[in-house]
Design a protein around this motif. Structure first.
Motif, PDB file in Angstrom:
ATOM      1  N   GLY A  51       0.891  -0.937  -0.592  1.00 20.27           N
ATOM      2  CA  GLY A  51      -0.460  -0.109  -0.127  1.00 20.27           C
ATOM      3  C   GLY A  51       0.851   1.565  -0.431  1.00 20.27           C
ATOM      4  N   SER A  52      -0.297   2.829   0.087  1.00 19.63           N
ATOM      5  CA  SER A  52       0.822   3.660   0.186  1.00 19.63           C
ATOM      6  C   SER A  52       2.148   3.822   1.424  1.00 19.63           C
ATOM      7  N   LYS A  53       1.778   3.919   2.204  1.00 20.73           N
ATOM      8  CA  LYS A  53       2.474   4.570   3.596  1.00 20.73           C
ATOM      9  C   LYS A  53       3.353   3.395   3.099  1.00 20.73           C
ATOM     10  N   TYR A  54       3.542   1.807   3.259  1.00 21.66           N
ATOM     11  CA  TYR A  54       4.298   1.165   4.093  1.00 21.66           C
ATOM     12  C   TYR A  54       4.773   0.784   2.597  1.00 21.66           C
ATOM     13  N   GLY A  55       4.977   1.204   1.046  1.00 23.73           N
ATOM     14  CA  GLY A  55       5.083   0.649   0.439  1.00 23.73           C
ATOM     15  C   GLY A  55       6.425   1.526  -0.297  1.00 23.73           C
ATOM     16  N   THR A  56       5.523   3.706   0.255  1.00 18.93           N
ATOM     17  CA  THR A  56       6.646   4.771   0.383  1.00 18.93           C
ATOM     18  C   THR A  56       7.387   4.776   1.019  1.00 18.93           C
ATOM     19  N   LEU A  57       7.359   3.902   2.101  1.00 19.02           N
ATOM     20  CA  LEU A  57       8.500   3.905   3.263  1.00 19.02           C
ATOM     21  C   LEU A  57       9.905   2.631   2.793  1.00 19.02           C
ATOM     22  N   SER A  58       9.507   1.710   2.078  1.00 20.84           N
ATOM     23  CA  SER A  58      10.273   0.958   1.331  1.00 20.84           C
ATOM     24  C   SER A  58      11.050   1.910   0.325  1.00 20.84           C
ATOM     25  N   VAL A  59      11.254   2.944  -0.635  1.00 20.22           N
ATOM     26  CA  VAL A  59      11.449   2.700  -1.439  1.00 20.22           C
ATOM     27  C   VAL A  59      12.179   3.795  -0.590  1.00 20.22           C
ATOM     28  N   LEU A  60      11.601   5.022  -0.392  1.00 25.30           N
ATOM     29  CA  LEU A  60      12.516   5.748   0.752  1.00 25.30           C
ATOM     30  C   LEU A  60      13.886   5.156   1.171  1.00 25.30           C
ATOM     31  N   LEU A  61      13.395   3.505   1.757  1.00 25.25           N
ATOM     32  CA  LEU A  61      14.463   3.236   2.426  1.00 25.25           C
ATOM     33  C   LEU A  61      15.738   2.724   1.478  1.00 25.25           C
ATOM     34  N   TYR A  62      15.128   2.592   0.463  1.00 26.22           N
ATOM     35  CA  TYR A  62      15.948   1.885  -0.337  1.00 26.22           C
ATOM     36  C   TYR A  62      16.642   2.953  -1.442  1.00 26.22           C
ATOM     37  N   LEU A  63      16.279   3.716  -1.137  1.00 27.21           N
ATOM     38  CA  LEU A  63      16.619   5.383  -1.683  1.00 27.21           C
ATOM     39  C   LEU A  63      17.724   5.895  -1.166  1.00 27.21           C
ATOM     40  N   ALA A  64      17.481   5.859   0.551  1.00 25.44           N
ATOM     41  CA  ALA A  64      18.407   6.340   1.503  1.00 25.44           C
ATOM     42  C   ALA A  64      20.080   5.426   1.702  1.00 25.44           C
ATOM     43  N   ILE A  65      19.520   3.995   1.485  1.00 25.00           N
ATOM     44  CA  ILE A  65      20.981   3.184   1.502  1.00 25.00           C
ATOM     45  C   ILE A  65      21.202   2.790  -0.041  1.00 25.00           C
ATOM     46  N   GLY A  66      21.514   3.539  -1.159  1.00 21.22           N
ATOM     47  CA  GLY A  66      21.645   3.876  -2.174  1.00 21.22           C
ATOM     48  C   GLY A  66      22.523   5.053  -2.557  1.00 21.22           C
ATOM     49  N   ALA A  67      21.747   6.172  -1.563  1.00 20.93           N
ATOM     50  CA  ALA A  67      22.801   7.031  -1.378  1.00 20.93           C
ATOM     51  C   ALA A  67      23.159   6.964  -1.242  1.00 20.93           C
ATOM     52  N   ALA A  68      23.665   6.129   0.462  1.00 17.12           N
ATOM     53  CA  ALA A  68      24.506   6.058   0.594  1.00 17.12           C
ATOM     54  C   ALA A  68      25.962   5.562   1.052  1.00 17.12           C
ATOM     55  N   GLY A  69      25.794   4.749  -0.497  1.00 13.50           N
ATOM     56  CA  GLY A  69      27.224   4.313  -1.075  1.00 13.50           C
ATOM     57  C   GLY A  69      26.519   2.753  -0.834  1.00 13.50           C
ATOM     58  N   VAL A  70      25.821   1.834  -0.330  1.00 10.69           N
ATOM     59  CA  VAL A  70      25.441   0.661  -0.806  1.00 10.69           C
ATOM     60  C   VAL A  70      24.670   0.373  -2.109  1.00 10.69           C
ATOM     61  N   PRO A  71      25.790  -0.923  -2.831  1.00 10.93           N
ATOM     62  CA  PRO A  71      25.611  -1.136  -4.859  1.00 10.93           C
ATOM     63  C   PRO A  71      24.374  -2.041  -4.418  1.00 10.93           C
ATOM     64  N   VAL A  72      23.132  -1.042  -4.269  1.00  6.92           N
ATOM     65  CA  VAL A  72      21.463  -1.394  -4.950  1.00  6.92           C
ATOM     66  C   VAL A  72      21.178  -0.943  -5.688  1.00  6.92           C
ATOM     67  N   PHE A  73      21.641  -0.541  -6.643  1.00  9.09           N
ATOM     68  CA  PHE A  73      21.011   0.487  -7.567  1.00  9.09           C
ATOM     69  C   PHE A  73      21.430  -0.199  -8.715  1.00  9.09           C
ATOM     70  N   ALA A  74      21.165  -0.331  -9.703  1.00  7.41           N
ATOM     71  CA  ALA A  74      20.702  -0.780 -11.016  1.00  7.41           C
ATOM     72  C   ALA A  74      23.305  -0.895 -11.185  1.00  7.41           C
ATOM     73  N   GLU A  75      23.323  -2.247 -12.173  1.00  7.85           N
ATOM     74  CA  GLU A  75      24.393  -3.058 -11.846  1.00  7.85           C
ATOM     75  C   GLU A  75      25.829  -2.871 -10.854  1.00  7.85           C
ATOM     76  N   PHE A  76      24.651  -2.849  -9.643  1.00  4.71           N
ATOM     77  CA  PHE A  76      25.571  -2.682  -8.428  1.00  4.71           C
ATOM     78  C   PHE A  76      27.107  -1.515  -8.447  1.00  4.71           C
ATOM     79  N   SER A  77      25.959  -0.145  -8.310  1.00  6.66           N
ATOM     80  CA  SER A  77      26.299   0.895  -8.098  1.00  6.66           C
ATOM     81  C   SER A  77      25.145   1.283  -7.100  1.00  6.66           C
ATOM     82  N   GLY A  78      26.450   2.181  -6.472  1.00  8.85           N
ATOM     83  CA  GLY A  78      25.124   2.875  -5.568  1.00  8.85           C
ATOM     84  C   GLY A  78      25.970   4.964  -5.179  1.00  8.85           C
ATOM     85  N   GLY A  79      25.399   5.278  -4.162  1.00 11.80           N
ATOM     86  CA  GLY A  79      25.577   6.974  -4.005  1.00 11.80           C
ATOM     87  C   GLY A  79      25.160   8.021  -4.839  1.00 11.80           C
ATOM     88  N   VAL A  80      25.098   9.098  -3.864  1.00 12.08           N
ATOM     89  CA  VAL A  80      24.431  10.025  -4.295  1.00 12.08           C
ATOM     90  C   VAL A  80      24.414  10.607  -5.517  1.00 12.08           C
TER      91      VAL A  80
END
Length: 194
Positions: A51-80
């Protein structure tokens, strides 16, 4: 089981969806500017199941982890740099996409038909955000941005929307019947299958 225990389980599943999105991002087909990835399928599943609340929280967590540099974006990349680069619009676009999809399902009902409508709407939201950002970040014309960032993803988007709808509703029903997922809309009895 108390309401707080159910909320805790929902938060754990929310974190799990952030991890699933990171794993699905590694399933990709490289294209010149924007790869085709499994991220959008994971985003559709998150909105359909959580749903909207927990779904959005999952995306925000995913983006925060990726922005912190953990390679969770495509092609094992990460960072701001990924969030502000040419494909950053797709990533940032996941936030309104998941919220609107989840909100639509909460205001209608969690059925496969409504999930398909929500996932198709979500596909277009993501593509519009991504294409607009791609135009600016890569200094492309609208036509070039459309051809590189929108057109190649339409057919795959419809396929992912159908998969996310079907798998998402079935998974949601099983999680709710096993009392592994809490949702405020449960009291309105809007969870049914079509």
């Amino acid at each position: 089981m108390t309401k707080d225990q159910l909320k805790l389980r929902s938060l754990i599943i929310t974190a799990l969806f952030a991890a699933i999105t990171g794993v699905m991002a590694q399933l990709f087909i490289p294209l010149p500017l924007v790869p085709i990835t499994g991220q959008t399928l994971a985003i559709g599943l998150a909105a359909t199941i959580l749903g909207s609340k927990y779904g959005t929280l999952s995306v925000l967590l995913y983006l925060a982890i990726g922005a912190a540099g953990v390679p969770v974006f495509a092609e094992f990349s990460g960072g701001v740099s990924k969030l502000v680069g040419p494909t950053g619009g797709y990533l940032i676009g996941y936030i309104p996409t998941v919220f609107i999809m989840g909100y639509y399902l909460e205001k209608t009902s969690f059925t496969i038909k409504n999930a398909l409508i929500a996932n198709i709407i979500g596909m277009f939201i993501t593509l519009i955000f991504g294409t607009a950002w791609l135009k600016v970040a890569a200094n492309l014309s609208w036509t070039a941005a459309f051809m590189a960032g929108f057109a190649p993803f339409i057919i795959g988007g419809f396929i992912k929307a159908a998969l996310a709808s079907w798998i998402g509703i079935l998974t949601r029903q099983r999680l709710m019947s096993a009392k592994l997922l809490f949702h405020e809309q449960l009291s309105k009895n809007k969870d049914k299958i079509a």
